[in-house]
Design an enzyme around this catalytic site. Structure first.
Site, short mmCIF file in Angstrom:
data_model
loop_
_atom_site.label_atom_id
_atom_site.label_comp_id
_atom_site.label_asym_id
_atom_site.label_seq_id
_atom_site.Cartn_x
_atom_site.Cartn_y
_atom_site.Cartn_z
NE ARG A 52 -19.87 -61.58 -46.08
CZ ARG A 52 -20.46 -62.76 -45.86
NH1 ARG A 52 -20.21 -63.42 -44.74
NH2 ARG A 52 -21.27 -63.28 -46.74
N GLY A 77 -15.71 -68.56 -41.73
CA GLY A 77 -16.08 -67.19 -42.06
C GLY A 77 -15.24 -66.66 -43.19
CB ALA A 130 -17.74 -63.76 -28.11
CE LYS A 131 -14.16 -61.64 -32.30
NZ LYS A 131 -13.79 -62.76 -33.21
CE1 TYR A 153 -17.12 -59.52 -32.75
CE2 TYR A 153 -15.93 -57.74 -31.69
CZ TYR A 153 -16.04 -58.66 -32.72
OH TYR A 153 -15.09 -58.71 -33.70
#
Length: 253
Positions: free
Chosen positions: A16, A13, A157-158, A154
């Protein structure tokens, strides 16, 4: 003073936001950096910027959730830069929605990029770390791991990234490999801008509100996270493993 021996680093990733800032910081630390992103042409912009500053960098297009894509990407890094012994698992996407509106595809997509991606990348790179007898894995978590409305996928996932990190630390420590996680709070990136758009708030107002709620009185920049990642990747951090560092302007954001 933090010391660094030049290594080959991979940042997923990396085109950016936090990933780009991290790739630049690791290059400034002396590492050769493979900038991985889904679209190679976007990763190339960062790789070219690093090269123009005198560093070594390689842009690689890869889908971190795909086994064959990961294998090909890591093989290319080995061939063109050398065996990687630093890995930053930063790749991630957002598919925010309230639980009752969230589709199974949006759940799977987020868990796939964040968790499956980190698993596949780490599995592919760790062999090179074991052979070298030295390695650094840094996973990007988030204060959302503590729970956040509209982010069930999210947040899961985190939170999973933290458990993954602690397990890596246990399994890989005897090979000279550390694994740590950085959990950002509110960072001004394209991702937080997209969140502002989702909730219908001008980004400037969104940032101002977040700053007001943050003990240090400001929001974070990608470079704040890159600095923490740089420490975990350093020689000086060799006795720090399995930790989650909240970089959020307060105790936990």
């Amino acid at each position: 003073m933090t010391t660094t021996t030049p290594r080959v680093a991979v940042v997923t990733g990396g085109a950016r936001g936090i990933g780009a800032a991290t790739a630049r910081r690791l290059a400034d630390d002396g590492h050769a950096v493979a900038v991985l992103d889904l679209l190679e042409e976007q990763a190339a912009e960062i790789a070219e910027a690093i090269a123009s500053d005198g560093g070594r960098a390689l842009a690689v297009g890869a889908d971190v959730a795909d086994v064959d894509s990961v294998a090909a990407a890591v093989a290319r890094v080995v061939d063109e830069l050398g065996a990687p012994t630093v890995l930053v698992n930063n790749a991630g996407i957002l598919r925010d929605n309230l639980l009752f509106k969230m589709s199974p595809d949006d759940w799977d997509a987020v868990l796939g990029v964040h968790l499956r991606g980190a698993f596949l990348m780490t599995r592919a790179v760790q062999a090179h770390m074991v052979e070298a007898g030295w390695g650094r894995v840094v996973n990007l978590s988030s204060t959302s791991a503590l729970g956040n409305r509209g982010q069930a996928n999210y947040a899961a996932a985190k939170a999973g990234m933290q458990g993954f990190t602690k397990t890596l630390a246990i399994e890989l420590g005897r090979f000279g490999i550390t694994a740590n996680a950085v959990a950002p709070g509110f960072i001004e990136t394209e991702m937080t801008r997209a969140t502002a758009e989702r909730v219908g708030v001008p980004f400037e107002d969104f940032v101002a509100h977040a700053a007001k709620e943050t003990p240090v009185g400001r929001t974070g920049k990608p470079e704040d996270i890159a600095a923490a990642v740089s420490y975990f990747c350093s020689q000086d951090a060799g006795f720090v493993s399995g930790q989650v560092l909240y970089v959020a302007g307060g105790p936990r954001g």
